[in-house]
Design an enzyme around this catalytic site. Sequence first.
Site, mmCIF file in Angstrom:
data_model
loop_
_atom_site.group_PDB
_atom_site.id
_atom_site.type_symbol
_atom_site.label_atom_id
_atom_site.label_comp_id
_atom_site.label_asym_id
_atom_site.label_seq_id
_atom_site.Cartn_x
_atom_site.Cartn_y
_atom_site.Cartn_z
ATOM 1 N N ASP A 70 104.141 17.782 0.829
ATOM 2 C CA ASP A 70 102.952 18.650 1.013
ATOM 3 C C ASP A 70 102.283 17.487 0.008
ATOM 4 O OD1 ASP A 70 104.622 17.250 -1.683
ATOM 5 O OD2 ASP A 70 103.448 19.320 -3.605
ATOM 6 N N TYR A 72 99.198 15.077 -0.982
ATOM 7 C CA TYR A 72 98.714 13.866 -2.583
ATOM 8 C C TYR A 72 98.738 14.377 -3.796
ATOM 9 C CZ TYR A 72 99.195 10.722 0.871
ATOM 10 O OH TYR A 72 99.973 9.520 1.667
ATOM 11 N N PHE A 83 100.079 12.052 4.765
ATOM 12 C CA PHE A 83 100.566 10.906 4.730
ATOM 13 C C PHE A 83 98.669 10.204 4.483
ATOM 14 C CE2 PHE A 83 104.381 11.888 6.091
ATOM 15 C CZ PHE A 83 104.699 10.771 5.472
ATOM 16 N N HIS A 192 112.590 7.969 5.156
ATOM 17 C CA HIS A 192 111.460 8.477 4.992
ATOM 18 C C HIS A 192 110.277 7.222 4.283
ATOM 19 C CE1 HIS A 192 107.185 10.092 2.247
ATOM 20 N NE2 HIS A 192 108.313 11.275 2.685
#
Length: 227
Positions: A70, A72, A83, A192
Site C-alpha cells: 500500500d 507510503y 516504492f 521484501h
Amino acid sequence: MINNQYNRSNQPSWKEVLSDELQKPYFNDLEIFIAEQRKLNIIYPPNNLVFNAFNRTPFDTIKVVILGQDPYHGYKQAHGLCFSVPEGIKPPPSLKNIFKELKQDIGFEIPTHGNLENWANQGVLLLNTTLTVKANEPLSHANKGWETFTDKAIEILSHKKERLVFLLWGKNAQAKEPLINTSKHFILKAAHPSPFSAYRGFFGCKHFSKTNEILEKMKVEKINWKL
C-alpha cells in the site's frame, strides 16, 4: 475518478481493458468510501495521483511489473508509484535498500532523490495492491476493494500480454503469483526490501540485471535503471 484519467494510450488503454471492472458495484462502493474518507481524514496519495501507476505506464508499453503493498503513509511521500517518492522527499528505508541492491548489482549511482518515474516511463508498472491509505496508518485501506481491482489488473496483464517480467518481493507480492500464467511470463522472487527482511534474500537477488538479461534475450529494449 479513474474514468477521467486513462487517456494516454492509443492502443487498448487501461480504461478500455478495465472497463467492465469499473462498472461493478464493489468499485462504486470503493469510490464512495474513498470520497467519504477524504472528507474526514488525510488520505494519500492525492486524488489526482491515485492511478499514477496506470497513467505513467500505459497498457501497451509494459515490460516489467513491480508489486508493492500500500502507499507510503507519511507526509507527501506517496505519489501513486510503489516504492517511489517525489523529489524533495527523503527516500524511505525500503527504497534505500533497493538502491543498495542496484548499486551492488549494476553499479548504480545512488541518487539524491527517490522518484522512480523514469522507470515507469520506460514500461515498468509500479503497482501497489492497495492504492490509498490514511495518513500514518499503514494498511488502513486494505480489504476495502482495492485488492479486487488490482488483482483484476494483474490477471488482465497475464492474459492479454506476453513475456512480462514480474518482480515479486516479499510474501504479499508473492501471494499474487497464482494470478500470473507462468508459462507466458517470467517471475523473479525475493525477500521484501524492508530493513526487516532485506538481508534474508533481497540483497544479492540481482533482479535488475536478471530482468535486463531476460529482456535482451527477447530482443526487447532493456530498462535503464539509473535515475
